[in-house]
Design an enzyme around this catalytic site. Structure first.
Site, PDB file in Angstrom:
ATOM      1  N   SER A 116       9.573   5.190   1.009  1.00 33.57           N
ATOM      2  CA  SER A 116       8.540   5.079   2.037  1.00 33.57           C
ATOM      3  C   SER A 116       8.480   6.351   2.898  1.00 33.57           C
ATOM      4  CB  SER A 116       8.800   3.817   2.872  1.00 33.57           C
ATOM      5  OG  SER A 116       7.652   3.438   3.596  1.00 33.57           O
ATOM      6  N   ASP A 176       1.903  -3.349  -3.076  1.00 34.21           N
ATOM      7  CA  ASP A 176       2.467  -2.790  -1.845  1.00 34.21           C
ATOM      8  C   ASP A 176       1.362  -2.697  -0.799  1.00 34.21           C
ATOM      9  OD1 ASP A 176       3.639  -1.256   0.181  1.00 34.21           O
ATOM     10  OD2 ASP A 176       4.805  -0.054  -1.237  1.00 34.21           O
ATOM     11  N   HIS A 203       6.601  -3.677  -1.356  1.00 32.54           N
ATOM     12  CA  HIS A 203       7.217  -2.519  -0.703  1.00 32.54           C
ATOM     13  C   HIS A 203       8.743  -2.606  -0.793  1.00 32.54           C
ATOM     14  CE1 HIS A 203       6.797   0.983   1.809  1.00 32.54           C
ATOM     15  NE2 HIS A 203       7.611   0.493   2.719  1.00 32.54           N
TER      16      HIS A 203
END
Length: 223
Positions: A116, A176, A203
């Site tokens: 991320s 996601d 995610h």
């Protein structure tokens, strides 16, 4: 011991509102999947993130007391949103220094893995290495999970003029909702010959048995 038997050392860069310890826990399945092939080393971002009050934050890693971030897109609020366009950010230079210190103090690393916001940082670190602006960085490969191209104006220097030739594996989920698939795809042109692993989930760092071969085949080139 033969060279092939020595695990590849990978520096792991956590996501926003995580820390090195919580990211280690969340990547337990990946460590188990690749335990004979890699040694994963975790560090924490230098910036503490103000706790979210009375709401569920999708990028929060539930229950982390020591929530950390690599930079803030909202300088005043000391908050971060991957889709927030901003002129300047807060904290990125300190985070680059944190990684440099880790490389110096923890020994050499074969590769670097980010998740991320951490994956977005990894792309920036790779750009610095490609541009020969950071002598301390000598990563042979990068794995970017739910990565994205920063929309902060101050960060565009990382994507302009130089294509990153460091071998890379880009992993993203079709479901996601924090970093949508198209945001991860937007980062791909910055890397020459980027490999892709797509999973149907959200995610997180995927580590099901069906993903093992993709990881192993990618890593095998660096043993």
């Amino acid at each position: 011991m033969s060279k092939a038997a020595v695990p590849l050392r990978i520096l792991c860069i956590h996501g926003y509102r995580q820390n090195g310890s919580s990211f280690r826990e969340k990547t337990g399945a990946l460590r188990k999947l690749l335990k004979k092939q890699v040694e994963l080393v975790y560090i924490s971002a230098p910036h503490q993130v103000p706790a979210v009050q009375n709401e569920t934050n999708q990028m929060a890693s539930g229950g982390d007391e020591d929530q950390r971030g690599w930079w803030f897109s909202d300088v005043q609020a000391r908050s971060f949103n991957a889709q927030q366009e901003c002129e300047s950010s807060l904290g990125l230079e300190e985070s680059i220094e944190t990684v440099k210190t880790a490389v110096k103090e923890l020994g050499s690393f074969d590769g670097i893995l980010g998740f991320s916001q951490g994956a977005a940082l990894v792309a920036m670190l790779c750009a610095l290495q490609e541009q020969k602006l950071e002598a301390d960085f000598n990563f042979r490969f990068a794995i970017l999970v739910a990565g994205f191209r920063s929309v902060c104006s101050q960060h565009q220097r990382f994507y302009e003029g130089t294509v990153i030739t460091i071998p890379s594996l880009h992993v993203f989920g079709q479901d996601d909702h924090v970093i949508p698939e198209e945001m991860s795809r937007d980062l791909l042109p910055a890397f020459d010959g980027a490999q892709i692993l797509i999973h149907p989930g959200g995610h997180f760092v995927p580590a099901a048995s069906l993903h093992r071969q993709t990881y192993k085949d990618f890593l095998k080139k660096f043993e």
